[in-house]
Design an enzyme around this catalytic site. Structure first.
Site, mmCIF file in Angstrom:
data_model
loop_
_atom_site.group_PDB
_atom_site.id
_atom_site.type_symbol
_atom_site.label_atom_id
_atom_site.label_comp_id
_atom_site.label_asym_id
_atom_site.label_seq_id
_atom_site.Cartn_x
_atom_site.Cartn_y
_atom_site.Cartn_z
ATOM 1 N N LYS A 195 35.903 50.819 43.906
ATOM 2 C CA LYS A 195 34.970 51.067 45.022
ATOM 3 C C LYS A 195 34.591 52.541 45.105
ATOM 4 O O LYS A 195 33.482 52.877 45.511
ATOM 5 C CB LYS A 195 35.578 50.592 46.353
ATOM 6 C CG LYS A 195 35.753 49.081 46.422
ATOM 7 C CD LYS A 195 34.819 48.448 47.441
ATOM 8 C CE LYS A 195 34.787 46.940 47.323
ATOM 9 N NZ LYS A 195 35.526 46.241 48.352
ATOM 10 N N LYS A 208 34.106 40.527 36.499
ATOM 11 C CA LYS A 208 34.282 39.532 37.563
ATOM 12 C C LYS A 208 32.949 39.153 38.168
ATOM 13 O O LYS A 208 32.074 40.005 38.305
ATOM 14 C CB LYS A 208 35.118 40.171 38.683
ATOM 15 C CG LYS A 208 36.495 39.647 38.826
ATOM 16 C CD LYS A 208 37.218 40.150 40.049
ATOM 17 C CE LYS A 208 36.551 41.215 40.861
ATOM 18 N NZ LYS A 208 37.241 41.630 42.063
ATOM 19 N N LYS A 267 28.936 39.591 44.075
ATOM 20 C CA LYS A 267 27.638 39.461 44.743
ATOM 21 C C LYS A 267 26.750 40.678 44.515
ATOM 22 O O LYS A 267 25.551 40.613 44.736
ATOM 23 C CB LYS A 267 27.822 39.194 46.240
ATOM 24 C CG LYS A 267 28.505 40.305 46.976
ATOM 25 C CD LYS A 267 28.492 40.025 48.463
ATOM 26 C CE LYS A 267 29.076 41.153 49.257
ATOM 27 N NZ LYS A 267 30.471 41.457 49.053
HETATM 28 P P1 TYM Z 1 37.183 39.281 49.368
HETATM 29 O O1 TYM Z 1 36.457 39.083 50.646
HETATM 30 O O2 TYM Z 1 36.699 40.322 48.421
HETATM 31 O O3 TYM Z 1 37.241 37.939 48.561
HETATM 32 C C1 TYM Z 1 37.686 36.753 49.171
HETATM 33 C C2 TYM Z 1 38.567 35.967 48.212
HETATM 34 O O4 TYM Z 1 37.818 35.640 47.027
HETATM 35 C C3 TYM Z 1 38.580 35.992 45.876
HETATM 36 N N1 TYM Z 1 37.639 36.367 44.800
HETATM 37 C C4 TYM Z 1 37.644 35.814 43.577
HETATM 38 N N2 TYM Z 1 38.433 34.866 43.029
HETATM 39 C C5 TYM Z 1 38.171 34.509 41.745
HETATM 40 N N3 TYM Z 1 37.158 35.045 41.008
HETATM 41 C C6 TYM Z 1 36.346 36.000 41.525
HETATM 42 N N4 TYM Z 1 35.346 36.502 40.804
HETATM 43 C C7 TYM Z 1 36.574 36.430 42.865
HETATM 44 N N5 TYM Z 1 35.972 37.331 43.685
HETATM 45 C C8 TYM Z 1 36.644 37.276 44.865
HETATM 46 C C9 TYM Z 1 39.426 37.175 46.327
HETATM 47 O O5 TYM Z 1 40.547 37.349 45.497
HETATM 48 C C10 TYM Z 1 39.791 36.753 47.730
HETATM 49 O O6 TYM Z 1 40.917 35.886 47.729
HETATM 50 N N6 TYM Z 1 41.204 41.936 50.553
HETATM 51 C C11 TYM Z 1 40.636 40.605 50.622
HETATM 52 C C12 TYM Z 1 40.468 40.088 52.037
HETATM 53 C C13 TYM Z 1 41.719 40.194 52.836
HETATM 54 C C14 TYM Z 1 42.896 39.395 52.692
HETATM 55 C C15 TYM Z 1 43.800 39.878 53.665
HETATM 56 C C16 TYM Z 1 43.231 38.337 51.850
HETATM 57 C C17 TYM Z 1 41.956 41.082 53.839
HETATM 58 N N7 TYM Z 1 43.204 40.887 54.336
HETATM 59 C C18 TYM Z 1 45.059 39.297 53.801
HETATM 60 C C19 TYM Z 1 44.499 37.773 52.004
HETATM 61 C C20 TYM Z 1 45.393 38.248 52.965
HETATM 62 C C21 TYM Z 1 39.267 40.660 49.968
HETATM 63 O O7 TYM Z 1 38.688 41.683 49.811
HETATM 64 O O8 TYM Z 1 38.735 39.485 49.679
#
Ligand code: TYM
Length: 329
Positions: free
Chosen positions: A115, A196, A199
């Site tokens: 990021k 990966k 979006k």
């Molecule tokens: P975020 O919002 O970026 O993504 C949400 C979930 O989608 C998964 N993900 C993917 N899985 C497989 N292939 C991909 N290309 C891909 N892109 C995204 C992410 O691994 C995620 O599970 N930090 C987290 C949000 C969060 C969270 C938490 C999760 C905040 N606090 C506590 C669990 C527990 C995040 O940025 O997800």
């Protein structure tokens, strides 16, 4: 006996894509419906403030994600669905855990490094301490499991480290949580199987509410590998393997069975079938999401009542934490 708890969240920062679904949301629904867990699913709005955002859009994004959760099959009667910022204990515990988090470890976080590159003009402290807030999100609910894509593993490793450190210093308070992965923990971009799906590259990203025509156009344009056989081989055929993984996850069929089905077919025939599979899989979701998006009152009520329920658990934990560290007077 009480069921083990699990918690997970998604940032409200726009439309969900197939990676979010196959890596996380699909699993949320399956885990909820297994009836084996006490499930907490939240909207990680505080996390989403670490990226540039438009305040006029933020509340819409929150409600859109609530609609996504419900349209995909989460059910407020079976899971606690809530808004992170509605529960101040998340921020409070994060601030307390920051004192146990070494700067060096936060600096090594891949997501922070990535990021920092994608938003060089906005490398803010929130981005740096992101993992401590995530640790608080999980530890507040005594979660044993956290269903996520594998890009979150490093953050969960830190969560375990912080739990261990806190327990060692102040007495047993937290459970060390484990990640739960699906068979598609990392869905790759349609344009580059080394990257990966994200979006930020909409042309090579399948959004869950893309129309069947958009899905078809994107899948047909997806890069493939040399040769013409539809076979799963991550090293030699990373692009086709990524497409096969999507097909397998959506149909529940093992990749060997899909290989057999397309043994005498070419890439184009396979892609046509994959595009149809994706479009059909999300037909019901698209319809439900369209309906829910017009019902912001219903969405707000669900989040408010979920947040009230979650706050009870979170407040109990933060009180225990304050007592343990000697600031509850
Ligand atoms: P975020 O919002 O970026 O993504 C949400 C979930 O989608 C998964 N993900 C993917 N899985 C497989 N292939 C991909 N290309 C891909 N892109 C995204 C992410 O691994 C995620 O599970 N930090 C987290 C949000 C969060 C969270 C938490 C999760 C905040 N606090 C506590 C669990 C527990 C995040 O940025 O997800």
């Amino acid at each position: 006996m009480a069921k083990p708890s699990l918690v997970s969240g998604i940032q409200p920062s726009g439309r969900l894509h197939l990676g979010n679904y196959l890596g996380a949301l699909k699993n949320f629904v399956e885990l909820q419906n297994s009836d084996k867990y006490q499930c907490y699913f939240f909207i990680a709005d505080l996390h989403s403030l670490t990226e540039p955002f438009d305040p006029k859009e933020k509340s819409k994004q929150i409600l859109e994600l609530a609609a996504d959760y419900l349209a995909a099959g989460l059910d407020q009667k079976k899971s606690t669905i809530f808004l992170q910022s509605a529960i101040p204990s998340h921020s409070e515990l994060a601030r307390i855990l920051e004192n146990l988090a070494p700067m060096g470890e936060l600096n090594r976080m891949t997501q922070f490094k990535e990021k920092s590159k994608t938003q060089p003009g906005n490398v803010n402290a929130g981005l740096f301490t992101y993992p401590t807030l995530m640790a608080a999100d999980v530890l507040l609910y005594n979660a044993e499991f956290v269903p996520v894509g594998d890009d979150q593993d490093q953050h969960l490793e830190l969560t375990r480290t912080l739990a261990r450190k806190f327990n060692a210093k102040f007495g047993k308070t937290f459970i060390e949580p484990q990640p739960l992965h699906t068979s598609a923990p990392r869905v790759m971009s349609l344009g580059n199987p080394e990257k990966k799906m994200s979006k930020s590259q909409p042309a090579t990203c399948l959004f869950l509410d893309d129309s069947p025509e958009e899905i078809k156009a994107k899948v047909m344009r997806a890069v493939t590998d040399s040769g013409s056989e539809v076979t799963y081989d991550e090293k030699r055929k990373p692009a086709v393997s990524n497409l096969l993984m999507m097909y397998a996850s959506l149909t529940g069929e093992p990749t060997v069975k899909i290989e057999k089905k397309f043994a005498d077919k070419n890439y184009s025939q396979f892609k046509t079938s994959l595009a149809e599979t994706i479009a059909n899989h999300f037909a019901d979701y698209r319809k439900k999401k369209r309906e829910l998006t017009t019902k912001s009152y219903v969405l707000k009520t669900i989040l408010k009542s979920g947040s009230k329920k979650a706050a009870k658990i979170a407040n109990k934990k933060i009180t225990e934490v304050k007592e343990k560290i000697g600031i509850a007077i």
